[in-house]
Design an enzyme around this catalytic site. Structure first.
Site, mmCIF file in Angstrom:
data_model
loop_
_atom_site.group_PDB
_atom_site.id
_atom_site.type_symbol
_atom_site.label_atom_id
_atom_site.label_comp_id
_atom_site.label_asym_id
_atom_site.label_seq_id
_atom_site.Cartn_x
_atom_site.Cartn_y
_atom_site.Cartn_z
ATOM 1 N N ILE A 218 -10.994 37.591 -45.592
ATOM 2 C CA ILE A 218 -9.527 37.929 -46.086
ATOM 3 C C ILE A 218 -8.818 38.205 -44.343
ATOM 4 O O ILE A 218 -9.137 38.858 -43.993
ATOM 5 C CB ILE A 218 -9.270 39.306 -46.850
ATOM 6 C CG1 ILE A 218 -10.190 39.359 -48.049
ATOM 7 C CG2 ILE A 218 -7.814 39.582 -46.896
ATOM 8 C CD1 ILE A 218 -10.100 40.899 -48.806
ATOM 9 N N HIS A 219 -7.778 37.307 -44.259
ATOM 10 C CA HIS A 219 -7.099 37.422 -43.213
ATOM 11 C C HIS A 219 -5.584 36.954 -43.075
ATOM 12 O O HIS A 219 -4.735 37.179 -42.264
ATOM 13 C CB HIS A 219 -7.701 36.846 -41.822
ATOM 14 C CG HIS A 219 -7.612 35.186 -41.672
ATOM 15 N ND1 HIS A 219 -8.137 34.318 -42.756
ATOM 16 C CD2 HIS A 219 -6.736 34.579 -41.059
ATOM 17 C CE1 HIS A 219 -7.933 33.195 -42.126
ATOM 18 N NE2 HIS A 219 -6.935 33.289 -41.335
ATOM 19 N N ARG A 220 -5.086 36.399 -44.274
ATOM 20 C CA ARG A 220 -3.766 35.869 -44.305
ATOM 21 C C ARG A 220 -2.722 37.179 -44.319
ATOM 22 O O ARG A 220 -3.007 38.187 -45.002
ATOM 23 C CB ARG A 220 -3.642 34.875 -45.580
ATOM 24 C CG ARG A 220 -4.504 33.999 -45.637
ATOM 25 C CD ARG A 220 -3.553 32.740 -45.094
ATOM 26 N NE ARG A 220 -4.532 31.711 -44.357
ATOM 27 C CZ ARG A 220 -4.622 31.122 -43.621
ATOM 28 N NH1 ARG A 220 -3.619 30.978 -42.398
ATOM 29 N NH2 ARG A 220 -5.577 30.149 -43.203
ATOM 30 N N ASP A 301 -9.402 33.980 -48.326
ATOM 31 C CA ASP A 301 -8.021 33.125 -48.299
ATOM 32 C C ASP A 301 -8.021 32.029 -47.138
ATOM 33 O O ASP A 301 -7.019 31.776 -46.511
ATOM 34 C CB ASP A 301 -7.055 34.288 -48.084
ATOM 35 C CG ASP A 301 -7.319 35.259 -46.903
ATOM 36 O OD1 ASP A 301 -8.177 35.074 -46.200
ATOM 37 O OD2 ASP A 301 -6.446 36.033 -46.805
#
Ligand code: UD1
Ligand code: UDP
Length: 381
Positions: A218-220, A301
């Site tokens: 998850i990094h967006r 993501d």
């Protein structure tokens, strides 16, 4: 001259650099410029070490900033290096701020820009990447699209394929044109797949059950910068883990790690009380390939990780409302669920019940880098 800066660009650059070093060294010379957008050991150096990429000829050391400041500093420094090195062309990858700065600096100095991973669109201009990739494409001379949908997007925006350009006598370097080339990440996945098996001790080191885990990243900004959204995603993953007694392995990007460190939100605290939830530092590419090979399912993501899940024939729950890699969703091997916890759980249940999936070949044959090198030699000479 090649511009890199963010993790996925370093990984993509490994494939082109390998092709240049091993097959085209008599015709192509590469100067590598690292903007310093990513700088932690596990976000940058680890890839140079594991993937045998030569050290950058120039390290600009820009680091983290707001979009404008970061891109502005890069623009100034890349211009300086372009003046110094006087390259015949500039290679840029993907859609980060490093991509945008490279494209603008070179185009203004009349240095032909070669955009690798051109034509991808999410049609969501709230994503910083969408603005970067549209601008970079329109400043470029040679555009290499990994997918057919990317090619179609560019044609709709007025770009010509090489054969069309030749038909109207426009196939010269002053007119941009586009190629369908396959995917450099696929080249890398094939190349490193066997070597990744040498990293098996990774599982015992991190106490991971290699037969029973979901891989997640998850990094967006839309998922990680809003604590409620992030908490919803992590709570959904936590419930899946507890209900099905399955481990969640989450190599955490520093953007998301920083948010979690600052939060005392209950949904986020719960994951630290679940021994099946393994939050670990970002990892190298070979460890990542190893995890992708063994995971039961991928929930991410990330653009790169959703594709690698497909390469490894793993179903993928995409934690975004849209994707640039629409072929994967159209093939039925991935679903788009956004950040809504109910949708995330439904996406997981869907793949739990649908075991027989077909993963058609649509990212080339592992020789995208060779095709790109040959095209550069032919068209820039
Ligand atoms: C960037 C790209 C994104 C890409 C991602 C790959 C842009 C606009 N975004 O997002 O398209 O998917 O890289 O990972 O270019 N940080 C560290 N150490 C590092 C790097 C970052 O601590 O080595 C932290 C900093 O607090 C920084 C934050 O992460 O502010 C975000 O980094 P940044 O490069 O701005 O954006 P990414 O989210 O990494
Ligand atoms: N990756 C990695 N270690 C990690 C997470 C990701 O090596 O801890 C690799 C992953 O295998 C893929 C690339 O990084 O090749 C994807 O980069 P990222 O998710 O940062 O960015 P995106 O592809 O979304 O732009």
């Amino acid at each position: 001259m090649t511009i890199i800066g963010a993790r996925p660009q370093i990984i993509k650059a490994a494939a082109l650099n390998r092709a240049i070093r091993t097959k085209f060294s008599d015709k192509l010379m590469e100067v590598i410029v690292h903007t310093g957008q990513h700088y932690d050991h596990n976000m940058s150096d680890v890839f140079f070490e594991e993937m045998e990429i030569p050290q950058p000829n120039h390290q600009l050391g820009i680091g983290s900033e707001t979009h404008g400041k970061q891109t502005g500093k890069m623009l100034k420094e890349i211009e300086r290096v372009l003046e110094l090195e006087k390259p015949d062309a500039l290679v840029i990858y993907g859609d980060t701020n490093s991509t945008l700065a490279g494209a603008l600096a070179a185009a203004k100095m009349h240095v032909p820009v070669i955009h690798i991973e051109a034509g991808l669109r999410s049609f969501n201009k709230r994503m910083p990447e969408e603005v970067n990739r549209i601008t970079a494409d329109h400043a470029s001379t040679l555009l290499f699209s990994p997918t057919k949908s990317g090619l179609r997007n560019l044609e709709k925006e007025g770009f010509l394929s090489l054969s069309e350009a030749q038909k109207i006598g426009n196939a010269d370097i002053d007119n941009p044109y586009v190629f369908h080339c396959g995917d450099l990440m696929y080249d890398n996945t094939l190349f490193f797949s066997n070597k990744a098996d040498e990293y098996e001790s990774f599982f015992s080191k991190h106490g991971i059950d290699k037969k029973n885990f979901i891989l997640s990243t998850i990094h967006r900004p839309q998922n990680s910068d809003d604590i409620q959204v992030l908490s919803g995603i992590l709570s959904a993953l936590n419930e899946i883990s507890l209900e099905d007694s399955i481990e969640i392995v989450l190599p955490l990007h520093p953007r998301t790690a920083n948010m979690i460190a600052l939060s005392n939100d209950d949904g986020i605290q719960k994951i630290s009380r679940n021994p099946l939830f393994k939050v670990i530092e970002p990892i190298g590419f070979l460890e990542m390939i190893l995890l992708e090979k063994h995971a039961k399912l991928v929930m991410t993501d990330s653009g790169g990780v959703q594709k690698e899940a497909f390469f490894m024939q793993k179903s993928c729950v995409i934690l975004r409302p849209e994707t640039e890699w629409i072929e994967i969703v159209e093939s039925g091997c991935a679903v788009l669920v956004g950040a809504n916890p109910t949708n995330i759980r439904e996406g997981y249940e869907f793949f739990k019940q649908n075991k027989s999936l077909d993963f058609p070949a649509m990212f080339g044959d592992g020789t995208a880098a060779e095709f790109i090198c040959e095209s550069i030699i032919e068209h820039l000479n």
